[in-house]
Scaffold this motif. Structure first.
Motif, PDB file in Angstrom:
ATOM      1  N   ALA A   1      -1.090  -3.639  12.967  1.00  0.00           N
ATOM      2  CA  ALA A   1      -0.434  -2.668  12.099  1.00  0.00           C
ATOM      3  C   ALA A   1      -1.327  -2.485  10.883  1.00  0.00           C
ATOM      4  O   ALA A   1      -1.995  -3.425  10.431  1.00  0.00           O
ATOM      5  CB  ALA A   1       0.941  -3.151  11.675  1.00  0.00           C
ATOM      6  N   ARG A   2      -1.354  -1.273  10.393  1.00  0.00           N
ATOM      7  CA  ARG A   2      -2.090  -0.956   9.170  1.00  0.00           C
ATOM      8  C   ARG A   2      -1.071  -0.417   8.171  1.00  0.00           C
ATOM      9  O   ARG A   2      -0.303   0.481   8.489  1.00  0.00           O
ATOM     10  CB  ARG A   2      -3.162   0.078   9.473  1.00  0.00           C
ATOM     11  N   VAL A   3      -1.085  -0.988   6.970  1.00  0.00           N
ATOM     12  CA  VAL A   3      -0.174  -0.578   5.908  1.00  0.00           C
ATOM     13  C   VAL A   3      -1.005   0.051   4.798  1.00  0.00           C
ATOM     14  O   VAL A   3      -1.936  -0.580   4.282  1.00  0.00           O
ATOM     15  CB  VAL A   3       0.644  -1.773   5.367  1.00  0.00           C
ATOM     16  N   HIS A   4      -0.691   1.291   4.462  1.00  0.00           N
ATOM     17  CA  HIS A   4      -1.343   2.005   3.371  1.00  0.00           C
ATOM     18  C   HIS A   4      -0.413   1.955   2.166  1.00  0.00           C
ATOM     19  O   HIS A   4       0.725   2.410   2.252  1.00  0.00           O
ATOM     20  CB  HIS A   4      -1.605   3.471   3.755  1.00  0.00           C
ATOM     21  N   VAL A   5      -0.904   1.413   1.047  1.00  0.00           N
ATOM     22  CA  VAL A   5      -0.096   1.267  -0.157  1.00  0.00           C
ATOM     23  C   VAL A   5      -0.755   2.075  -1.280  1.00  0.00           C
ATOM     24  O   VAL A   5      -1.952   1.942  -1.525  1.00  0.00           O
ATOM     25  CB  VAL A   5       0.019  -0.217  -0.587  1.00  0.00           C
ATOM     26  N   MET A   6       0.019   2.929  -1.922  1.00  0.00           N
ATOM     27  CA  MET A   6      -0.474   3.761  -3.020  1.00  0.00           C
ATOM     28  C   MET A   6       0.531   3.719  -4.170  1.00  0.00           C
ATOM     29  O   MET A   6       1.728   3.556  -3.943  1.00  0.00           O
ATOM     30  CB  MET A   6      -0.620   5.220  -2.574  1.00  0.00           C
ATOM     31  N   LEU A   7       0.017   3.910  -5.382  1.00  0.00           N
ATOM     32  CA  LEU A   7       0.921   4.063  -6.513  1.00  0.00           C
ATOM     33  C   LEU A   7       1.718   5.353  -6.347  1.00  0.00           C
ATOM     34  O   LEU A   7       1.190   6.359  -5.845  1.00  0.00           O
ATOM     35  CB  LEU A   7       0.138   4.119  -7.822  1.00  0.00           C
ATOM     36  N   LYS A   8       2.961   5.324  -6.743  1.00  0.00           N
ATOM     37  CA  LYS A   8       3.798   6.521  -6.669  1.00  0.00           C
ATOM     38  C   LYS A   8       3.286   7.569  -7.647  1.00  0.00           C
ATOM     39  O   LYS A   8       2.649   7.247  -8.661  1.00  0.00           O
ATOM     40  CB  LYS A   8       5.250   6.177  -7.006  1.00  0.00           C
ATOM     41  N   ASP A   9       3.576   8.842  -7.338  1.00  0.00           N
ATOM     42  CA  ASP A   9       3.238   9.923  -8.259  1.00  0.00           C
ATOM     43  C   ASP A   9       3.912   9.653  -9.600  1.00  0.00           C
ATOM     44  O   ASP A   9       5.053   9.199  -9.659  1.00  0.00           O
ATOM     45  CB  ASP A   9       3.709  11.270  -7.711  1.00  0.00           C
ATOM     46  N   GLY A  10       3.193   9.916 -10.666  1.00  0.00           N
ATOM     47  CA  GLY A  10       3.735   9.709 -12.001  1.00  0.00           C
ATOM     48  C   GLY A  10       3.421   8.349 -12.593  1.00  0.00           C
ATOM     49  O   GLY A  10       3.597   8.138 -13.789  1.00  0.00           O
ATOM     50  N   VAL A  11       2.950   7.414 -11.763  1.00  0.00           N
ATOM     51  CA  VAL A  11       2.559   6.101 -12.256  1.00  0.00           C
ATOM     52  C   VAL A  11       1.081   6.172 -12.633  1.00  0.00           C
ATOM     53  O   VAL A  11       0.251   6.625 -11.844  1.00  0.00           O
ATOM     54  CB  VAL A  11       2.787   4.999 -11.194  1.00  0.00           C
TER      55      VAL A  11
END
Length: 76
Positions: A3-13
């Protein structure tokens, strides 16, 4: 199974690392860079039959800070 998990900061952060990369790219002469958001990719080697729900639970409990980050699970 992987499994590959892509993690990004939410918009506005605010993303200070992304801003630093943007400024470095502009400083190197790469024009046209309007914005950079930096994230992370986590690859998991899992036992066969591990469900996407289990990976989602991993994300919710450890892999992503769901207050400020969003994530996407990709089963490979």
């Amino acid at each position: 199974m992987k499994a590959r998990v892509h993690v990004m900061l939410k918009d506005g952060v605010l993303d200070p690392q992304g801003e630093a990369v943007k400024h470095a790219l502009l400083g190197l002469g790469f024009e046209g860079v309007g914005g950079v958001r930096q994230g992370k990719v986590i690859e998991l080697d899992l036992a066969e039959g591990t469900s996407e729900d289990t990976v989602t639970e991993m994300c919710e409990k450890l892999l992503a800070n769901t207050v400020i980050e969003s994530y996407r699970v990709e089963l490979l």
